[in-house]
Every structure is written in C-alpha cells, then in structure tokens.
Design an enzyme around this catalytic site. Structure first.
Site, short mmCIF file in Angstrom:
data_model
loop_
_atom_site.label_atom_id
_atom_site.label_comp_id
_atom_site.label_asym_id
_atom_site.label_seq_id
_atom_site.Cartn_x
_atom_site.Cartn_y
_atom_site.Cartn_z
N CYS A 64 -16.64 -8.91 5.66
CA CYS A 64 -15.98 -7.63 5.37
C CYS A 64 -14.72 -7.86 4.55
CB CYS A 64 -15.65 -6.94 6.69
SG CYS A 64 -14.80 -5.38 6.42
N CYS B 260 0.44 0.42 10.35
CA CYS B 260 -0.05 -0.61 9.43
C CYS B 260 1.04 -1.48 8.83
CB CYS B 260 -0.86 0.03 8.31
SG CYS B 260 -1.66 -1.23 7.29
N CYS C 128 0.84 -1.19 0.00
CA CYS C 128 0.00 0.00 0.00
C CYS C 128 0.88 1.25 0.00
CB CYS C 128 -0.90 0.00 1.23
SG CYS C 128 -2.00 1.42 1.27
N CYS D 113 -19.36 2.26 8.67
CA CYS D 113 -18.61 1.59 9.74
C CYS D 113 -17.37 2.45 9.94
CB CYS D 113 -18.24 0.17 9.30
SG CYS D 113 -17.11 -0.65 10.44
N ARG E 176 -17.87 -2.19 18.07
CA ARG E 176 -17.14 -3.45 17.83
C ARG E 176 -15.82 -3.50 18.59
NH1 ARG E 176 -16.69 -3.78 12.36
NH2 ARG E 176 -18.85 -4.43 12.39
N CYS F 85 -19.66 -5.90 3.65
CA CYS F 85 -18.91 -4.71 4.07
C CYS F 85 -17.61 -4.70 3.27
CB CYS F 85 -18.62 -4.78 5.57
SG CYS F 85 -17.62 -3.39 6.15
N1 SAM Z 1 -6.58 0.61 3.12
C1 SAM Z 1 -7.86 0.93 3.60
C2 SAM Z 1 -7.85 2.11 4.53
O1 SAM Z 1 -6.90 2.29 5.27
O2 SAM Z 1 -8.83 2.86 4.51
C3 SAM Z 1 -8.59 -0.24 4.24
C4 SAM Z 1 -7.83 -1.25 5.09
S1 SAM Z 1 -7.11 -0.63 6.60
C5 SAM Z 1 -6.06 -1.97 7.05
C6 SAM Z 1 -8.45 -0.62 7.75
C7 SAM Z 1 -8.21 -0.20 9.16
O3 SAM Z 1 -7.53 -1.22 9.88
C8 SAM Z 1 -7.36 1.02 9.42
O4 SAM Z 1 -8.05 2.21 9.20
C9 SAM Z 1 -7.00 0.86 10.89
O5 SAM Z 1 -7.98 1.47 11.70
C10 SAM Z 1 -7.03 -0.66 11.08
N2 SAM Z 1 -5.68 -1.17 11.36
C11 SAM Z 1 -4.68 -1.34 10.47
N3 SAM Z 1 -3.57 -1.80 11.07
C12 SAM Z 1 -3.86 -1.93 12.38
C13 SAM Z 1 -3.12 -2.32 13.52
N4 SAM Z 1 -1.82 -2.68 13.43
N5 SAM Z 1 -3.73 -2.34 14.72
C14 SAM Z 1 -5.03 -1.97 14.82
N6 SAM Z 1 -5.78 -1.57 13.78
C15 SAM Z 1 -5.21 -1.53 12.57
C1 DTB Z 2 -11.27 -2.13 11.55
O1 DTB Z 2 -11.59 -1.13 12.20
N1 DTB Z 2 -10.40 -3.06 11.95
C2 DTB Z 2 -10.21 -4.08 10.95
C3 DTB Z 2 -11.23 -3.66 9.86
N2 DTB Z 2 -11.74 -2.42 10.35
C4 DTB Z 2 -10.83 -3.59 8.46
C5 DTB Z 2 -8.79 -4.24 10.52
C6 DTB Z 2 -7.84 -4.54 11.66
C7 DTB Z 2 -6.50 -4.77 11.07
C8 DTB Z 2 -5.48 -5.21 12.08
C9 DTB Z 2 -4.16 -5.40 11.49
C10 DTB Z 2 -4.09 -6.47 10.43
O2 DTB Z 2 -4.56 -7.61 10.66
O3 DTB Z 2 -3.50 -6.22 9.37
FE1 SF4 Z 3 -2.75 1.31 3.40
FE2 SF4 Z 3 -2.70 0.19 5.79
FE3 SF4 Z 3 -3.06 2.81 5.60
FE4 SF4 Z 3 -5.03 1.12 4.78
S1 SF4 Z 3 -4.27 1.38 6.86
S2 SF4 Z 3 -4.25 2.93 3.71
S3 SF4 Z 3 -3.77 -0.59 4.02
S4 SF4 Z 3 -1.20 1.69 4.97
#
Ligand code: SAM
Ligand code: DTB
Ligand code: SF4
Length: 323
Positions: free
Chosen positions: A96, A59, A52, A187, A259, A127
């Site tokens: 989702c 992330c 990404c 959501c 959630r 979702c």
């Molecule tokens: N790329 C898209 C975005 O960011 O809008 C969708 C996927 S992204 C992984 C969805 C959500 O996962 C993020 O907004 C964040 O709140 C959650 N998330 C990602 N990495 C995480 C982590 N290490 N711990 C907790 N939540 C995480």
């Molecule tokens: C949200 O609030 N939490 C989920 C879902 N929406 C997409 C993602 C959590 C991701 C946790 C880190 C991972 O597994 O990559």
């Molecule tokens: Fe990309 Fe992760 Fe950020 Fe979603 S949360 S935009 S997957 S870097």
C-alpha cells in the site's frame, strides 16, 4: 445474507451487548464467512511524506502542525519497487503506497501509475491512498492495475467537522464512489480514540455498512497520538471499546477484511489476540506505518506462531494465456 440496511439503533444495540456475547457473535459471523486463523498481511510505504495542506487533527503530515516530521518529495519509482520486493520477501501479499496529498497532481499521478504497474508485476496486490480522486483519476489508476484504493471516512458524519475542516464528509463519499465506479476494490475505515462518543463509533460503522457495496477492506485505526497534532492529548480509549469496534465491524460487514491497523504498537499481544477473536483478519506488517512505528516483523511472526495464525496465501501468479 449480507445486509446493507442496518439502522443506527441496531448498530448501537450491537455495541451495547455484554462484551462476551458480542465477541461470541462476532466470532460466529467470522467463521461463517471467513477462513479461521488466517490473516491478510499488507505492508505500507509512505511514497510522499508531509507538507500536506489538509488540517486533519490526528495527522502528523499536515503542514499546519509542528510535529518535527522529516518531509520527503514523491519517491523514485525504483526505490518504491525495491521496498515492495522486500515486503514480498518478508511475507506481505499487498503493498500500500500512501501519499500526503489533498489530491494528486497529473505529473505525480503519472509516476504513481508507473509504481503501480511495476509493483503489480512483482505479483503483489496493489493499494494506494493519495487523497481525493476525480472519476478520471480513478479510471487511470484502475487501468494501471491498482487493486485497492484506501480512503477513510475516519469518523461519524457528525464528529467529522470537529476533526477536519478542509474537506467534507461528502467529498470522501464522492471519492469512494469514483473508486467503485472505476471497478477498484475499496479500502475504507476510520480512527477511534479521537474523543468521539460511542454513538459516533456506531455512526461511523453504520455509514460503512449501509454503502451499496461494503468496502472489501475495513481498516480500524486506533489514534496514534503524535506530539504537535491537535489530538496529541486525546484521552486514551478503553481497549475493550476498541475490541468492541472490531467486533461490530465484523458482524456488520461479514465478508470484508477487517484490519487491525494503526495503534498496534501501543497494544499488548493479549489485546491483539482479543482483536483477532473479535474478527480482525488483516494487519499492517512492517516496522513503520507511514510516519509512525509499528511492531517489529520478528515480533509479529512470533505472535502469529503463538496464536497459530497463518498469513493468507498470496494469489497465484497470473499465467500467460496460451493460444
Ligand atoms: N492523504 C491521504 C488521505 O488522507 O486521504 C492519504 C494518507 S492518510 C495518512 C491515510 C489515513 O491514515 C487517514 O485517513 C487516517 O485514517 C490514517 N491516519 C493518519 N494519521 C493517523 C494517526 N495519527 N493515527 C491513526 N490513523 C491515522
Ligand atoms: C489506514 O487506515 N491506516 C494507514 C493506511 N490506512 C494508509 C495509515 C496509518 C497512519 C498512522 C500514522 C502515521 O504513521 O503517519
Ligand atoms: Fe493530509 Fe494527513 Fe489529512 Fe491525509 S490524513 S489529507 S496526509 S493531513
């Protein structure tokens, strides 16, 4: 009455209450507006993993951090539908689909539309979380039958720029507006445990609770500290502060599903029980979140049984109209 005019000071005052008073008030709000002992069950699938371009500091899927993640292109429709059918058999009512995009490209969106149509025809709520959307993209997803779009604000407007530089808090709000305007359920939640202050946690919930319509689902994630990400060494949050965040979300948005999201793998059963007492009534169910672990299904089923929690019944199958 559901309020949308909370002040930040009021939200901070809720957080500052004695823990037991806060939990009592949250459980009262819960019982006024939600079915007690009932938990909505969603299953996640990463349909496009890693690489990404964004720089979200939490992330593991950002191309900028070396997290040893195995990346994957957009999955084939059939593979996704198979996973959705398995999630339904295991007891999930919502599926989702998450993609590591900044925003989806037209070719990708066409494939996601097919996934949504087929997953929905299994009788599951759908979702997706695909990054930023334009108004036209949101309408395309709605037409495909998408019930919910997940797009988190992640943290307070002030702390946001310490966590993400490649897109702004305003960008997030614009996408949420596009989702609402298209007629989908929202959501939207965030992450705690990223080194934010108590005021940031209050400001994050304040932002959500003062939207003209509250998000129907509010995921509260505890940071999963993934090695290689800039937040890998973030200081662990006091678990009771996590419970407080759930409780305040429940009081502010009493009609929403709150959630208990990422981070359950690091929580004891007793801590999760406190989260349910504080008003959480939804979980991610399945052994993986997107790229990181989640409790085993068997463990969750046992936890539900021990706490006499029941999974929210699936919506009735659509009945074909008769002439
Ligand atoms: N790329 C898209 C975005 O960011 O809008 C969708 C996927 S992204 C992984 C969805 C959500 O996962 C993020 O907004 C964040 O709140 C959650 N998330 C990602 N990495 C995480 C982590 N290490 N711990 C907790 N939540 C995480
Ligand atoms: C949200 O609030 N939490 C989920 C879902 N929406 C997409 C993602 C959590 C991701 C946790 C880190 C991972 O597994 O990559
Ligand atoms: Fe990309 Fe992760 Fe950020 Fe979603 S949360 S935009 S997957 S870097």
């Amino acid at each position: 009455m559901t309020r949308h005019d909370w002040t930040l000071a009021e939200v901070e005052a809720l957080f500052a209450q004695p823990f037991m008073d806060l939990l009592f008030a949250a459980q009262q709000a819960h019982r006024r507006h939600q079915a007690p002992n009932t938990v909505q069950v969603s299953t996640l699938l990463s349909i496009k993993t890693g690489s990404c371009p964004e720089d979200c500091a939490y992330c593991p899927q950002s191309v900028r951090y070396d997290t040893g993640l195995e990346t994957d292109e957009l999955l084939e429709v059939e593979a996704v539908v198979e996973r959705a059918a398995a999630a339904k058999r295991a007891g999930a009512t919502r599926f989702c689909m998450g993609a590591a995009y900044r925003s989806p490209k037209p070719k990708d969106l066409r494939k996601v539309v097919e996934m949504i149509e087929q997953v929905k025809s299994l009788g599951l709520e759908t979702c997706a979380t695909l990054g930023m959307l334009s108004a036209a993209q949101a309408r395309e997803l709605k037409t495909a039958g998408l019930d919910y779009y997940n797009h988190n604000i992640d943290t307070s407007p002030e702390y946001y720029e310490k966590v993400i530089s490649t897109r702004s808090f305003e960008d997030r709000l614009d996408t949420l507006q596009a989702v609402r305007d298209a007629g989908m359920h929202v959501c939207c939640g965030g992450i705690v445990g990223m080194g934010e202050t108590p005021r940031d946690r209050a400001a994050m919930l304040h932002t959500l609770a003062t939207l003209p319509v509250h998000p129907e689902s509010v995921p509260i994630n505890q940071l999963v500290r993934v090695p290689g990400t800039p937040l890998a060494q973030a200081e662990a949050l006091d678990p009771f502060d996590f419970v407080r965040t759930i409780a305040v979300a429940r009081i502010l948005m009493p009609r929403s599903h709150v959630r208990l999201s990422a981070g359950r793998g690091d929580m004891s059963d007793e801590l999760q029980a406190l989260c349910f007492l504080a008003g959480a009534n939804s979980i991610f169910y399945g052994e993986k979140l997107l790229t990181t672990g989640n409790p085993d299904c068997a463990h969750d089923r046992r936890l539900f049984a021990r706490l006499n929690l029941v999974a929210q019944a699936p919506a009735p199958e659509p009945v074909a109209a008769t002439a």
